[in-house]
Design an enzyme around this catalytic site. Sequence first.
Site, short mmCIF file in Angstrom:
data_model
loop_
_atom_site.label_atom_id
_atom_site.label_comp_id
_atom_site.label_asym_id
_atom_site.label_seq_id
_atom_site.Cartn_x
_atom_site.Cartn_y
_atom_site.Cartn_z
CD GLU A 77 -0.29 -1.04 3.04
OE1 GLU A 77 0.07 -2.19 2.54
OE2 GLU A 77 -0.21 -1.19 4.48
CG ASN A 78 5.16 1.01 0.64
OD1 ASN A 78 4.50 -0.14 0.25
ND2 ASN A 78 6.38 1.04 0.43
#
Lengths: 223, 231
Positions: A51-52
């Site tokens: 998700e980064n």
Amino acid sequence: MPLTDDQKRERIARRIAQELRDGYYVNLGIGVPTLVANFIPKGMDVVMQSENGMLGVGPYPLESEVDADLVNAGKETVSEIPGTCYFSSADSFAMIRGGHVDLTVLGGLQVDEKGNLANWSIPGKMLKGMGGAMDLVAGAKRVVIAMEHATRENKPKILKKCSLPLTGVGVVDHIVTELAFIEVTPQGLLLREIAPEATLEQVLGLTEPKLLLPPSGPAVMSV
Amino acid sequence: MDKRIASPDAAIANLRDGMTILMGGFGLCGIPENLIDAVRRQGTRELTIVSNNAGVEDCGAGVLLQTRQVKKMISTYIGGNKLFEQLALSGELQLELNPQGTLSERLRAGGAGIPAFYTPTGYGTVVAEGKETREFGGRMYVLERALRGDFAFVKAWKGDRWGNLVYRKTARNLNPMMATAADYVIAEVEELVEPGQIDPDHVHTPGIYVDAIFQGARFEKRIEIRATRKV
């Protein structure tokens, strides 16, 4: 012989890996969920989302390939693979919230019979923050919780009602522990499988709510 | 047009006590190290910092927690920084935890002229407390408001003096949204190039968002968790 912590972790990860399908986009949380990537069946294309801001997360890098600009959501160095792409956090969560991620695996402190999840805080004691977990449980098509069945003190973590701050309401689809594979259904928790050495009595004793049983009884977990 | 500025210290000359700074980065990846150092040197206090985490104790935004220059953090994750956890649990530091996707979208909205939006994230949890909720198509959503800063500190890989920026790998993270959502946006880059040297198709942040740019004198680029394989 009781299982060691490492054996429990590996078993949970192996069982969850059996839920993967060719072509899935999958987001794995920190800890045991990350181990699931080690057990992807050979020949199956599963694309990991971090998700980064990365799709196509590769294995940990060789020492000579370590790059400070290339980390996963657990802040560990990782590598890219042919087909990897990068994007911003807003794009990443558009993917997640928009229902484009097929499956997410997250750790849990508590799960209850309504499929509520608590995994980010113990008031007054532990405060980690929710990170991307609240978005993942709200948006992923399927939410699998990987956790030990009970606490160190043998207290249930699968409860009638979560007592810790929630991550999401009615969001969990499956709970996988070293003892059982449980499905959250509108009628309650369905005990689909139990571990080879576990007894039904043991699993029921370590689970607070009543567990529903399949008509022919729970299957033996293949681990 | 020339947005180059001599130093990070010159870039934050108008930073005042009590202001809000948006800081890009995820863990220690893609953080504005040179600007954080400048804030420490300047000694401004009572700051509100919007940042995914606070780095570790002695690197990233964690440095400004050590010097007690921060009044409030708006973040998504604390794990990995014991001092941050202690200060937040003891109440010495105000903390507003946001889900990561909500934080990203609040900043995106803040830069895009959208005052608020509905998200399913956090419905039924503490993050929805006191907020409007509404049903759309049988599902419940929470109204979240846009977020902006007085300053944004953005870390990019390359930039030109018009302020066009390119990020590298996962160092992009929240930087592009923060670059759009503050009154004064400062970019620190590893390499400052001339306009035209970045392929126009490869610009991630168009220069219109950026007010000042400089090439950082020093990038430690510390690695938080060095995970490797043998073969």
